[in-house]
Structures are given as structure tokens and as C-alpha cells.
Scaffold this motif. Structure first.
Motif, PDB file in Angstrom:
ATOM      1  N   ARG A  25     -17.020  37.224 -10.549  1.00  0.00           N
ATOM      2  CA  ARG A  25     -17.303  36.818  -9.165  1.00  0.00           C
ATOM      3  C   ARG A  25     -16.505  37.617  -7.994  1.00  0.00           C
ATOM      4  O   ARG A  25     -16.704  37.858  -6.932  1.00  0.00           O
ATOM      5  CB  ARG A  25     -16.541  35.121  -9.291  1.00  0.00           C
ATOM      6  CG  ARG A  25     -17.992  33.962 -10.271  1.00  0.00           C
ATOM      7  CD  ARG A  25     -16.938  32.688  -9.334  1.00  0.00           C
ATOM      8  NE  ARG A  25     -16.360  32.380 -10.478  1.00  0.00           N
ATOM      9  CZ  ARG A  25     -14.794  32.315 -10.017  1.00  0.00           C
ATOM     10  NH1 ARG A  25     -14.862  32.564  -8.219  1.00  0.00           N
ATOM     11  NH2 ARG A  25     -14.514  32.080 -10.997  1.00  0.00           N
ATOM     12  N   ALA A  26     -15.674  38.410  -8.604  1.00  0.00           N
ATOM     13  CA  ALA A  26     -14.762  39.356  -7.839  1.00  0.00           C
ATOM     14  C   ALA A  26     -15.289  40.231  -6.854  1.00  0.00           C
ATOM     15  O   ALA A  26     -16.588  40.720  -6.833  1.00  0.00           O
ATOM     16  CB  ALA A  26     -13.866  40.414  -8.723  1.00  0.00           C
ATOM     17  N   ASN A  27     -15.024  40.582  -5.757  1.00  0.00           N
ATOM     18  CA  ASN A  27     -15.478  41.350  -4.830  1.00  0.00           C
ATOM     19  C   ASN A  27     -14.619  42.602  -4.684  1.00  0.00           C
ATOM     20  O   ASN A  27     -13.950  42.488  -3.143  1.00  0.00           O
ATOM     21  CB  ASN A  27     -16.179  41.122  -3.534  1.00  0.00           C
ATOM     22  CG  ASN A  27     -16.846  41.970  -2.262  1.00  0.00           C
ATOM     23  OD1 ASN A  27     -17.031  43.019  -3.261  1.00  0.00           O
ATOM     24  ND2 ASN A  27     -16.527  41.194  -1.257  1.00  0.00           N
ATOM     25  N   VAL A  28     -14.102  42.742  -5.888  1.00  0.00           N
ATOM     26  CA  VAL A  28     -13.032  44.391  -5.225  1.00  0.00           C
ATOM     27  C   VAL A  28     -13.845  46.079  -5.692  1.00  0.00           C
ATOM     28  O   VAL A  28     -14.987  46.171  -6.600  1.00  0.00           O
ATOM     29  CB  VAL A  28     -11.725  43.815  -5.808  1.00  0.00           C
ATOM     30  CG1 VAL A  28     -11.217  42.724  -5.864  1.00  0.00           C
ATOM     31  CG2 VAL A  28     -12.393  44.083  -7.741  1.00  0.00           C
ATOM     32  N   ARG A 294      -6.616  42.719   0.402  1.00  0.00           N
ATOM     33  CA  ARG A 294      -8.028  42.463   0.772  1.00  0.00           C
ATOM     34  C   ARG A 294      -8.884  42.441  -0.439  1.00  0.00           C
ATOM     35  O   ARG A 294      -8.992  42.146  -1.296  1.00  0.00           O
ATOM     36  CB  ARG A 294      -8.808  43.162   1.309  1.00  0.00           C
ATOM     37  CG  ARG A 294     -10.508  43.005   1.467  1.00  0.00           C
ATOM     38  CD  ARG A 294     -11.353  43.581   2.590  1.00  0.00           C
ATOM     39  NE  ARG A 294     -12.736  43.097   2.869  1.00  0.00           N
ATOM     40  CZ  ARG A 294     -12.626  42.121   3.511  1.00  0.00           C
ATOM     41  NH1 ARG A 294     -11.992  41.126   4.420  1.00  0.00           N
ATOM     42  NH2 ARG A 294     -13.794  41.418   3.497  1.00  0.00           N
ATOM     43  N   ASP A 295      -7.786  43.843  -1.579  1.00  0.00           N
ATOM     44  CA  ASP A 295      -8.127  44.474  -2.537  1.00  0.00           C
ATOM     45  C   ASP A 295      -7.811  43.857  -3.126  1.00  0.00           C
ATOM     46  O   ASP A 295      -7.929  43.789  -4.197  1.00  0.00           O
ATOM     47  CB  ASP A 295      -8.337  45.902  -3.006  1.00  0.00           C
ATOM     48  CG  ASP A 295      -9.116  47.132  -1.588  1.00  0.00           C
ATOM     49  OD1 ASP A 295     -10.001  45.897  -1.543  1.00  0.00           O
ATOM     50  OD2 ASP A 295      -8.872  47.928  -1.480  1.00  0.00           O
ATOM     51  N   ASP A 298      -8.679  40.103  -3.638  1.00  0.00           N
ATOM     52  CA  ASP A 298      -9.949  39.420  -3.364  1.00  0.00           C
ATOM     53  C   ASP A 298      -9.921  38.266  -2.019  1.00  0.00           C
ATOM     54  O   ASP A 298     -10.598  37.588  -2.967  1.00  0.00           O
ATOM     55  CB  ASP A 298     -10.258  39.112  -4.717  1.00  0.00           C
ATOM     56  CG  ASP A 298     -11.988  39.344  -4.732  1.00  0.00           C
ATOM     57  OD1 ASP A 298     -12.009  39.738  -3.880  1.00  0.00           O
ATOM     58  OD2 ASP A 298     -12.065  38.179  -6.024  1.00  0.00           O
ATOM     59  N   LYS A 300     -11.297  35.920  -0.532  1.00  0.00           N
ATOM     60  CA  LYS A 300     -12.313  35.200   0.413  1.00  0.00           C
ATOM     61  C   LYS A 300     -12.847  33.843   1.231  1.00  0.00           C
ATOM     62  O   LYS A 300     -12.119  33.777   1.505  1.00  0.00           O
ATOM     63  CB  LYS A 300     -13.575  34.234  -1.199  1.00  0.00           C
ATOM     64  CG  LYS A 300     -13.298  34.992  -1.951  1.00  0.00           C
ATOM     65  CD  LYS A 300     -14.139  35.089  -3.147  1.00  0.00           C
ATOM     66  CE  LYS A 300     -14.287  36.050  -4.994  1.00  0.00           C
ATOM     67  NZ  LYS A 300     -14.557  37.157  -4.736  1.00  0.00           N
TER      68      LYS A 300
END
Length: 635
Positions: A25-28, A294-295, A298, A300
């Protein structure tokens, strides 16, 4: 999370791996790829991150190194951090998203959508302009943890004024010194603030400080506690009165700033001398804190972020006020004490507001550990996806308690190392990398670090040395306000071309960094170098100990002997037998050379607001010497 079984005080000890569903699920960024890109093309990397934000006019040069160490970033670029925090959202759906949720210590609460927060900021910016505040003016802000503090910071930045936030618990002398050093033209305070059920009389302290501060022309006073205060005619003005006048226009143009124009100054403690006025700018600082938050966490769209820091120190600036707004996040903000009226206050609010990411200091975690697990276990904390740590190295015992009891064994702990001077995280994991309790992991993308010996040579893995940063980064301080020579001497003179952090550290075979503590917090006993953090960690791993501080005092045989100060957990009482038990425990955990010469039981330790123990104050007290500058003490 999976856990190893080796000694957790070793850099090769326990490793916690993220669960597969969290990784999915991570967006990094993929660590190796992102780090490689930044390493190969530093300016190209930061240009890419800067392009994720809006600029009035693009930069001509990403990095100007022509006058080292006075680096410049995004040279020629025109921007204002407030445009990216608020203005750009007013024409999108996000205008109706919650920007800020606030709870007072008494239980009162307020919320602000991005539209509402922007309206309040515009109104107060209009007021500041009507009072004659212009670009480049310094404004001292001395407020409790209330929304008006954030509104004031953003309003100053919007019109190009330079804010200087002074923590609302600082003394009259500390406040006076900062007003005089910054030559502030305007001050913002409150009648008082609430902390531990008591009123902190901020206006009274401001009045006393201004008796010797002739540069201040106006004082704006927020009514928070409704107590009687003295209002100086023609100088003092009520915030609520001003905000109800026609001058408080809800439409106020954002000042177009150069990327290198000053945003704020913030005073930080040093081991010696007066506090340093660290200067940060609009452009590079904005890019650095936006990208790192942001990184590393993560963020959301539906997250609720809580950074427990007071805006009076840098974590509040970067990751309570500016960073979350730059990322379009919803932040929670609390006025009072963590244990008021009971030790479950924080856990209660996490449950009530559905907090997803919680970022706090190890000193707070250790303080709450004292009260046991029953208090947090009364609350549903399953909303928490990530935990964070800031302010000092977190000892493995506290790391594991935080992970197991608060994170329920699921939430990774993002242990961040950075400083007032760095503006942004410099060493930090992301949620998808393996974690080692006590290590801040690796340098962030585009950041290069090293560990050097006294001669300036890189040390071998596992050896301690001076932590330095060997490449510039966007959010770096530009100077010490009004003292460029001190800036060069303090940070760039010991190893020319390298930024001296003042911390000692070691690096393990996996490239993970382990920050030990301030260089002057390393004790040399009989020729052996011992970190105060190592000794303190051993003491805190004993079930009777909540917090500990270690210092070195002169010894005619050993050169230096270890003296420690211990706060006990509830249910444990001081005794000579316990002293001997703790000495033996430290000997067992670290080695016989580390056994304290003396253990003193205390009720509190001298700390800065950021949670750092002021060991030099303990040393001075123990030897009956002057304590020097103590304006940055929490209490």
C-alpha cells in the motif's frame, strides 16, 4: 513485523521488517533507485522535486556554490511558501478539506478547512500590513499552542516578514534577548496559555521583556484565558478587535519572494555561548521539508497527521506548520500537556480523531512508559499506520515499547535525525525499509554523510567519530542571523567543505547510521570512549528506571568518572540497594568500565524544549559552577 533475537544494543541486532500489506500500500520511492538518481545528479534530483510545487517564476540555477559555505538554492526563482501551503488549494477541491484540527487542554476544539485557514491568514496579514509591517521586518511570536500561532506564522510569511517564534514557556530574559537580537518591530502574544491546568502568564512576561526592547512598536494580544492583563495605550492591541475591523480584509495578495529571501529565524541552543539565530529561506526550505515529509511518512490523502512538537522549535516549524500544508494534509494540533489530566490524554485523542501518523520525541515516550501499559491499552489505537521519533536518539527499550504498545507491533517507527540548522530530515528511513531499533537508518535521497576522526579521515564501520554532511541540501540554514563569521566557524571550520553536525555517530556494515549524541556528550573513562546515550540506554532498560542522564566528571585516577541522574518509574523508591543494582546492571549491559561512579535519584532533568538533556547544566551543578546560558531550558 518480524523480529530477530540478537542483542538490540548492537548495530547488528534486531531487525524489524515491514509487513507485506504495508509495503503493497506504500506510495514511496524505491530506495536504491531514488538514492542512485540523486547521487548521480544532485541538482537534477532536487530540480525534479521542486517542480512538484508551484513557482511564480522558475529558477535560473538550482545550486550556486560560488561562495561556499554560503550556498544558494533555486537562484532566480520566485516563490512564496504560503502560495504552496494555501493559495494553490483555494481553486481546487482541497479548499474544503480539513487543514487543521485543534484541541485545547480544557477540551475545547476548533477546525479549519484550507479555505477557512486561508481566510484567517489573509485577514491577519492585512492587519499586519495596516500596522506598517513590510517585507523584511522581523516579528516575534510568543504564543501558546493555539491556532493563532500558526495563523501568525503564515501571515508573516505571506507578506514577506520574517517570523521569530519564541517558545511560550521561555523566560523573560530569553524573550528579551531574542527580541533584541532580531530587532523585532512587532510582537504577538496572548493574555496567557493553559498548561497542566494552570495559566502561563505570557502577556506579563512580554511586558517585562519590552521594558528594555525599544524596537517594538506594537504588541498584538490574543485573548485565550480571559484573565486581567495590562494593555499599554497606543502600543497594545487586541487580536480579536483588529480582526473585526475593515482593515482585516479576507483578500490579501501574497508577496512574491526570491527563493533566497529569509522566511524565519529560530534560536537554537549551543553547548556554549548565546543561542544561535538560525536563518531559513523560502525556496530551498520549502522543497526540502515538502519532499522529506512526503517520502518518509508516505502521507496519503485521507491521513490525519499529528506532530506533537511545539512550533517554538524547528520540528513544529517544518513538520507541524509548513510541511503538512505543503503536502495538502490534515494536521492535528494540541494545546496542553501529554499527561493532563491523566496519562492517557494523547492516546485518548488518537482514538477520538482517528490519527494515522504520530510523530513525537523519545523523551515523551519514556515519560509515558513510566505509567505502564494500562493507560494506552484502554484506547483503540488501530488507526495508527506509522509512528515517528524526533529530537534525540531513541534507546532500543523505548523503541520496542513504542512499537509494541502504541503501534501494536504493526506500525514502523520512522526515526528521523536532523537539526534546527538542517531544516529537514537528513537521516531517515521510509516505511518500506528494514528498521533497527536505535538507528535513524540511512541518509535521505541526495544527502551524503560521513563519519570522521579527529584528523578528518573516514573511520571504519563500527567505529565512532564526528558525523558530517558532505554535500549541500536545499533546506540548509543560510547563515546565523547577524553573525556570518560565527556561522562559518561553528559549522564549516573544523573540516573545510563539510558541515559539522556536532554529533558523534557510527555506521554499521549495512550503511545504517547510529547517532550517539553530542560530541561533548562522549565520556572518556580510562582511555575508553563511552557515549552518554549508551549508558543512559542501559539504565532505562532496567524496569525501575524511566529516564536517565549521564555526564563525565573529573577523576584523579580515571581522568573522567561517570555520574548519572535517574528518574524512577512509579512504584519504585530510591535506596542504596537500588543504586548498587543499577550499577551492576549498567556493568552487565555495557561493560564494567561503564559502571557509574555515582547515581543520583531526581524528579526531573534539565532539558531543552526539543527534549535534549542539557548535560552541561548537570555538569555545572555537580561541580558548583556557573550554569551559563539556560534560556533554552524547557522549565
Amino acid at each position: 513485523m518480524s523480529i530477530g533475537t540478537s542483542d538490540d544494543r548492537s548495530p547488528d541486532g534486531d531487525v524489524f521488517h515491514p509487513t507485506p500489506d504495508l509495503v503493497a500500500r506504500a506510495n514511496v520511492p524505491v530506495w536504491e533507485a531514488e538514492a542512485g538518481h540523486a547521487r548521480q545528479d544532485l541538482t537534477g534530483y532536487w530540480a525534479k522535486r521542486a517542480q512538484e510545487l508551484e513557482w511564480y517564476h522558475p529558477w535560473d540555477q538550482v545550486l550556486d556554490e560560488s561562495n561556499k559555505p554560503f550556498y544558494k538554492w533555486f537562484v532566480g526563482g520566485k516563490v512564496n511558501i504560503v502560495h504552496n501551503c494555501l493559495d494553490r488549494y483555494t481553486k481546487t477541491w482541497r479548499r474544503n478539506k480539513l487543514a487543521l484540527i485543534w484541541e485545547g487542554e480544557a477540551g475545547d476544539h476548533r477546525t479549519f478547512s484550507y479555505h477557512a485557514l486561508n481566510r484567517e491568514v489573509c485577514k491577519f496579514a492585512s492587519v499586519l500590513k495596516a500596522l506598517g509591517t513590510v517585507k523584511g521586518d522581523r516579528v516575534t511570536i510568543y504564543l501558546p499552542r493555539i491556532p493563532e500561532l500558526i495563523i501568525a506564522m503564515l501571515a508573516c510569511a505571506k507578506i514577506g516578514a520574517i517570523h521569530s517564534v519564541v517558545y511560550g514557556g521561555f523566560s523573560v530574559e530569553a524573550l528579551h534577548g531574542r527580541i533584541m537580537d532580531s530587532h523585532s518591530k512587532l510582537a504577538i502574544t496572548a493574555d496567557g496559555g493553559w498548561l497542566n491546568g494552570k495559566i502561563v502568564r505570557l502577556k506579563d512576561m512580554m511586558d517585562e521583556a519590552l521594558q528594555r526592547s525599544p524596537t517594538v512598536e506594537h504588541v498584538i494580544v490574543v485573548k485565550r484565558t480571559a484573565q486581567e492583563v495590562t494593555m499599554e495605550p497606543e502600543r497594545d492591541l487586541w487580536y480579536h478587535d483588529l480582526m473585526s475591523l475593515p482593515i482585516a480584509s479576507p483578500k490579501c495578495e501574497t508577496e512574491v519572494m526570491d527563493a533566497e529571501d529569509p522566511l524565519y529565524i529560530l534560536y537554537t541552543s549551543g553547548t556554549t555561548g548565546k543561542p544561535k539565530a538560525v536563518l531559513h529561506t523560502h525556496g530551498g526550505y520549502m522543497v526540502g521539508i515538502y519532499a522529506t515529509l512526503r517520502d518518509a511518512f508516505d502521507l496519503k490523502e485521507d491521513d490525519r497527521w499529528w506532530c506533537t512538537a511545539d512550533p517554538g522549535w524547528v520540528t513544529g516549524h517544518s513538520y507541524l506548520v509548513y510541511g503538512p500544508l505543503l503536502n495538502g494534509a490534515t494536521s492535528f494540533f494540541y494545546e496542553g500537556a501529554a499527561t493532563y489530566p491523566y496519562p492517557n490524554r494523547w492516546w485518548q485523542m488518537i482514538e477520538r480523531y482517528g490519527i494515522n501518523i504520530f510523530y513525537t520525541a523519545p523523551t515523551a515516550i519514556r515519560g509515558l512508559m513510566r505509567f505502564g501499559e494500562a493507560w494506552p491499552n484502554r484506547h483503540d489505537l488501530t488507526s495508527l499506520r506509522l509512528l515517528g521519533s524526533v529530537g534525540e536518539p531513541i534507546n532500543p527499550e523505548a523503541w520496542k515499547w513504542y512499537h509494541r504498545v502504541i503501534g501494536k507491533g504493526r506500525a514502523p517507527i520512522i526515526d528521523t535525525w536532523w537539526q534546527t540548522e538542517t531544516g529537514m530530515f537528513l537521516i531517515t528511513p521510509t516505511p518500506v525499509v528494514p528498521l533497527k531499533p536505535g538507528s535513524a537508518t540511512r541518509p535521505y535521497f541526495g544527502v551524503t554523510a560521513d563519519i570522521l576522526n579527529e584528523e578528518g579521515q573516514s573511520v571504519a564501520d563500527g567505529e565512532e567519530g564526528y558525523l558530517v554532511i558532505t554535500s549541500p541540501w536545499p533546506a540548509m540554514l543560510r547563515t546565523i542571523y547577524g553573525d556570518a563569521d560565527r556561522y562559518v566557524k561553528q559549522y564549516w571550520s573544523k573540516y573545510p567543505g563539510k558541515y559539522l553536525t556536532g554529533d558523534s555517530a557510527k555506521r554499521d556494515k549495512d550503511g545504517y547510521y547510529w547517532v550517539i549524541g553530542r560530541v561533548d556528550d562522549v565520556i572518556k573513562v580510562s582511555g575508553y570512549r563511552l557515549g552518554t546515550a549508551e549508558i543512559e540506554s542501559a539504565l532505562v532498560s532496567h524496569p525501575a528506571v524511566a529516564e536517565a542522564a549521564a555526564i563525565g566528571l573529573p577523576h584523579e585516577v580515571k581522568g573522567t568518572a561517570i555520574h548519572t541522574f535517574v528518574i524512577l518509574r512509579t512504584g519504585h523508591n530510591p535506596s542504596d540497594a537500588l543504586k548498587e543494582e543499577l550499577r551492576a546492571h549498567v556493568g552487565h549491559e555495557v561493560g564494567p568500565i561503564a559502571k557509574p561512579e555515582e547515581i543520583t535519584f531526581v524528579d526531573k532533568l534539565p532539558k531543552t524544549r526539543s527534549g535534549k538533556i542539557m548535560r552541561r547544566v548537570l555538569k555545572a551543578r555537580a561541580q558548583g559552577l556557573s550554569e551559563g546560558d539556560i534560556t533554552t531550558l524547557e522549565d
